[in-house]
Scaffold this motif. Structure first.
Motif, PDB file in Angstrom:
ATOM      1  N   ASP A 183      35.534 -22.054 -27.330  1.00 10.94           N
ATOM      2  CA  ASP A 183      34.916 -20.760 -27.652  1.00 10.94           C
ATOM      3  C   ASP A 183      33.532 -20.912 -28.308  1.00 10.94           C
ATOM      4  O   ASP A 183      32.940 -19.926 -28.733  1.00 10.94           O
ATOM      5  CB  ASP A 183      35.848 -19.937 -28.560  1.00 10.94           C
ATOM      6  CG  ASP A 183      36.152 -20.653 -29.870  1.00 10.94           C
ATOM      7  OD1 ASP A 183      35.715 -21.821 -30.029  1.00 10.94           O
ATOM      8  OD2 ASP A 183      36.829 -20.059 -30.726  1.00 10.94           O
ATOM      9  N   THR A 184      33.010 -22.130 -28.365  1.00 11.83           N
ATOM     10  CA  THR A 184      31.722 -22.365 -29.034  1.00 11.83           C
ATOM     11  C   THR A 184      30.564 -21.709 -28.290  1.00 11.83           C
ATOM     12  O   THR A 184      29.707 -21.067 -28.885  1.00 11.83           O
ATOM     13  CB  THR A 184      31.474 -23.886 -29.156  1.00 11.83           C
ATOM     14  OG1 THR A 184      32.577 -24.443 -29.857  1.00 11.83           O
ATOM     15  CG2 THR A 184      30.193 -24.190 -29.902  1.00 11.83           C
ATOM     16  N   LEU A 185      30.562 -21.894 -26.975  1.00 10.77           N
ATOM     17  CA  LEU A 185      29.544 -21.267 -26.136  1.00 10.77           C
ATOM     18  C   LEU A 185      30.310 -20.476 -25.078  1.00 10.77           C
ATOM     19  O   LEU A 185      31.124 -21.039 -24.358  1.00 10.77           O
ATOM     20  CB  LEU A 185      28.653 -22.342 -25.494  1.00 10.77           C
ATOM     21  CG  LEU A 185      27.543 -21.856 -24.561  1.00 10.77           C
ATOM     22  CD1 LEU A 185      26.525 -20.991 -25.305  1.00 10.77           C
ATOM     23  CD2 LEU A 185      26.824 -23.050 -23.918  1.00 10.77           C
ATOM     24  N   GLN A 186      30.070 -19.163 -25.039  1.00 10.68           N
ATOM     25  CA  GLN A 186      30.852 -18.323 -24.137  1.00 10.68           C
ATOM     26  C   GLN A 186      29.972 -17.599 -23.142  1.00 10.68           C
ATOM     27  O   GLN A 186      28.833 -17.257 -23.445  1.00 10.68           O
ATOM     28  CB  GLN A 186      31.641 -17.287 -24.953  1.00 10.68           C
ATOM     29  CG  GLN A 186      32.626 -17.913 -25.907  1.00 10.68           C
ATOM     30  CD  GLN A 186      33.314 -16.877 -26.787  1.00 10.68           C
ATOM     31  OE1 GLN A 186      33.430 -15.704 -26.434  1.00 10.68           O
ATOM     32  NE2 GLN A 186      33.771 -17.313 -27.943  1.00 10.68           N
ATOM     33  N   ARG A 187      30.538 -17.344 -21.960  1.00  5.44           N
ATOM     34  CA  ARG A 187      29.841 -16.540 -20.959  1.00  5.44           C
ATOM     35  C   ARG A 187      30.300 -15.108 -21.177  1.00  5.44           C
ATOM     36  O   ARG A 187      31.490 -14.827 -21.120  1.00  5.44           O
ATOM     37  CB  ARG A 187      30.202 -17.024 -19.551  1.00  5.44           C
ATOM     38  CG  ARG A 187      29.194 -16.615 -18.493  1.00  5.44           C
ATOM     39  CD  ARG A 187      29.596 -17.153 -17.145  1.00  5.44           C
ATOM     40  NE  ARG A 187      29.103 -18.493 -16.883  1.00  5.44           N
ATOM     41  CZ  ARG A 187      28.072 -18.761 -16.075  1.00  5.44           C
ATOM     42  NH1 ARG A 187      27.418 -17.789 -15.471  1.00  5.44           N
ATOM     43  NH2 ARG A 187      27.702 -20.000 -15.866  1.00  5.44           N
ATOM     44  N   THR A 188      29.367 -14.233 -21.479  1.00  6.31           N
ATOM     45  CA  THR A 188      29.751 -12.885 -21.870  1.00  6.31           C
ATOM     46  C   THR A 188      29.806 -11.922 -20.689  1.00  6.31           C
ATOM     47  O   THR A 188      30.336 -10.836 -20.797  1.00  6.31           O
ATOM     48  CB  THR A 188      28.772 -12.329 -22.911  1.00  6.31           C
ATOM     49  OG1 THR A 188      27.447 -12.506 -22.403  1.00  6.31           O
ATOM     50  CG2 THR A 188      28.901 -13.052 -24.231  1.00  6.31           C
ATOM     51  N   ARG A 189      29.189 -12.308 -19.585  1.00  3.92           N
ATOM     52  CA  ARG A 189      29.319 -11.456 -18.400  1.00  3.92           C
ATOM     53  C   ARG A 189      29.301 -12.336 -17.157  1.00  3.92           C
ATOM     54  O   ARG A 189      28.773 -13.450 -17.169  1.00  3.92           O
ATOM     55  CB  ARG A 189      28.209 -10.403 -18.335  1.00  3.92           C
ATOM     56  CG  ARG A 189      26.815 -10.968 -18.208  1.00  3.92           C
ATOM     57  CD  ARG A 189      25.790  -9.842 -18.019  1.00  3.92           C
ATOM     58  NE  ARG A 189      24.437 -10.361 -18.044  1.00  3.92           N
ATOM     59  CZ  ARG A 189      23.813 -10.856 -16.985  1.00  3.92           C
ATOM     60  NH1 ARG A 189      24.427 -10.903 -15.821  1.00  3.92           N
ATOM     61  NH2 ARG A 189      22.581 -11.325 -17.084  1.00  3.92           N
ATOM     62  N   GLU A 190      29.875 -11.803 -16.090  1.00  2.00           N
ATOM     63  CA  GLU A 190      29.891 -12.546 -14.834  1.00  2.00           C
ATOM     64  C   GLU A 190      28.510 -12.470 -14.212  1.00  2.00           C
ATOM     65  O   GLU A 190      27.828 -11.458 -14.311  1.00  2.00           O
ATOM     66  CB  GLU A 190      30.915 -11.936 -13.876  1.00  2.00           C
ATOM     67  CG  GLU A 190      32.313 -12.436 -14.160  1.00  2.00           C
ATOM     68  CD  GLU A 190      33.291 -12.084 -13.061  1.00  2.00           C
ATOM     69  OE1 GLU A 190      33.466 -12.896 -12.147  1.00  2.00           O
ATOM     70  OE2 GLU A 190      33.866 -10.993 -13.137  1.00  2.00           O
ATOM     71  N   THR A 191      28.108 -13.549 -13.562  1.00  2.00           N
ATOM     72  CA  THR A 191      26.798 -13.559 -12.915  1.00  2.00           C
ATOM     73  C   THR A 191      26.992 -13.839 -11.438  1.00  2.00           C
ATOM     74  O   THR A 191      27.982 -14.432 -11.038  1.00  2.00           O
ATOM     75  CB  THR A 191      25.906 -14.642 -13.540  1.00  2.00           C
ATOM     76  OG1 THR A 191      26.615 -15.885 -13.536  1.00  2.00           O
ATOM     77  CG2 THR A 191      25.529 -14.298 -14.965  1.00  2.00           C
ATOM     78  N   ALA A 244      23.545 -13.871 -20.573  1.00  2.00           N
ATOM     79  CA  ALA A 244      24.928 -14.032 -20.076  1.00  2.00           C
ATOM     80  C   ALA A 244      25.761 -14.925 -20.993  1.00  2.00           C
ATOM     81  O   ALA A 244      26.940 -15.116 -20.755  1.00  2.00           O
ATOM     82  CB  ALA A 244      24.920 -14.596 -18.663  1.00  2.00           C
ATOM     83  N   PHE A 245      25.127 -15.466 -22.061  1.00  2.00           N
ATOM     84  CA  PHE A 245      25.843 -16.418 -22.916  1.00  2.00           C
ATOM     85  C   PHE A 245      25.765 -16.025 -24.385  1.00  2.00           C
ATOM     86  O   PHE A 245      24.840 -15.341 -24.806  1.00  2.00           O
ATOM     87  CB  PHE A 245      25.269 -17.836 -22.732  1.00  2.00           C
ATOM     88  CG  PHE A 245      25.380 -18.323 -21.312  1.00  2.00           C
ATOM     89  CD1 PHE A 245      26.550 -18.913 -20.857  1.00  2.00           C
ATOM     90  CD2 PHE A 245      24.318 -18.175 -20.425  1.00  2.00           C
ATOM     91  CE1 PHE A 245      26.664 -19.346 -19.553  1.00  2.00           C
ATOM     92  CE2 PHE A 245      24.422 -18.605 -19.106  1.00  2.00           C
ATOM     93  CZ  PHE A 245      25.593 -19.189 -18.678  1.00  2.00           C
ATOM     94  N   TRP A 246      26.721 -16.517 -25.147  1.00  2.00           N
ATOM     95  CA  TRP A 246      26.781 -16.257 -26.583  1.00  2.00           C
ATOM     96  C   TRP A 246      27.221 -17.537 -27.282  1.00  2.00           C
ATOM     97  O   TRP A 246      28.168 -18.196 -26.840  1.00  2.00           O
ATOM     98  CB  TRP A 246      27.778 -15.131 -26.878  1.00  2.00           C
ATOM     99  CG  TRP A 246      28.014 -14.892 -28.334  1.00  2.00           C
ATOM    100  CD1 TRP A 246      27.274 -14.090 -29.160  1.00  2.00           C
ATOM    101  CD2 TRP A 246      29.061 -15.454 -29.153  1.00  2.00           C
ATOM    102  NE1 TRP A 246      27.800 -14.131 -30.441  1.00  2.00           N
ATOM    103  CE2 TRP A 246      28.883 -14.957 -30.461  1.00  2.00           C
ATOM    104  CE3 TRP A 246      30.114 -16.338 -28.894  1.00  2.00           C
ATOM    105  CZ2 TRP A 246      29.737 -15.316 -31.512  1.00  2.00           C
ATOM    106  CZ3 TRP A 246      30.956 -16.699 -29.936  1.00  2.00           C
ATOM    107  CH2 TRP A 246      30.761 -16.172 -31.238  1.00  2.00           C
TER     108      TRP A 246
END
Ligand code: ZN
Ligand code: ZN
Length: 244
Positions: A168-176, A194-196
């Motif tokens: 969960d350190t680097l997450q993709r917040t939306r689909e691309t 797209a990342f958090w």
């Protein structure tokens, strides 16, 4: 927990899966995914034939070019990452091996691919470092059953003796959209925001960001933007292959 050590549950599950897979290998000896020869998932001849990256390369994005120094793209725009280093050119045998690794459920390729990668890449910057992979969207990861970049990151962290970031350190917040066939500006717009990055984990740290293939560096740039926003101080990206 901020980061998982080499003896994490995830690691133990992976080891158990590997033992089961090795037992199966006694009944069904593995074949090289590139040439089909019996004996190993990736034979030494095919590894030796992986194409190396032509030199010189841009010292920031790693793009092969005619002249030394920064490439036109890096001169035009400051990249969020400090460097990208790729082990091989995305063609021939490595292309075939990566295809099997990603799309034919050959996850045991992570180990031989990483040992091939480590013979080519220089030792990473180690101070206060955390190994992190480019995330897939959870839906895509569920479909595939694994994230190939995370498997590579796990093997690299283990082999280099570096801490591996929790998923969960680097997450993709939306689909691309798939990046295949898109030019650099479109790719950049496609993956922007797209990342958090998790500030509590990456704040003040150096990140070794791992992916399988780098094409324009747009995805790595977008990940690096999120990691910088979360307080990462240095971002070094490494990929198995580079498409040009
Ligand atoms: Zn082979
Ligand atoms: Zn460049």
């Amino acid at each position: 927990m901020a980061s998982a050590g080499p003896k994490s549950t995830q690691y133990l599950i992976e080891q158990a899966r590997r033992v089961a897979s090795a037992s199966l290998g006694l009944l069904f000896p593995p074949r090289c995914v590139v040439c089909g020869r019996v004996g190993a998932l990736l034979c030494t001849e095919c590894i030796a034939a992986f194409a190396s990256i032509p030199k010189p390369c841009c010292p920031v994005c790693g793009e092969p070019q005619i002249h030394t120094g920064l490439c036109p793209k890096c001169r035009e725009q400051r990249r969020a990452f400090d460097s990208i280093q790729s082990a091989f050119l995305f063609t021939g045998g490595i292309r075939k091996a990566i295809h099997a690794f990603k799309y034919q459920r050959q996850r045991d390729l992570a180990q031989p691919l990483v040992s091939a990668m480590m013979r080519v890449l220089p030792d990473p910057h180690r101070e206060n470092i955390l190994v992190c992979s480019v995330p897939l969207h959870p839906r895509r990861e569920k479909e595939r059953g694994y994230n190939q970049a995370t498997l590579l990151a796990g093997e690299l962290a283990r082999a280099w003796g570096l801490p591996l970031a929790a998923s969960d350190t680097l997450q993709r917040t939306r689909e691309t959209e798939s990046q295949v066939g898109l030019d650099f500006p479109t790719r950049q717009a496609n993956v922007g925001d797209a990342f958090w990055g998790n500030q509590a984990v990456v704040g003040g740290r150096s990140i070794l960001l791992v992916d399988d293939v780098c094409t324009t560096g747009a995805t790595l740039h977008a990940c690096a933007v999120a990691l910088r926003e979360a307080g990462a101080v240095h971002i070094q990206a490494v990929t198995l292959a580079r498409a040009t």
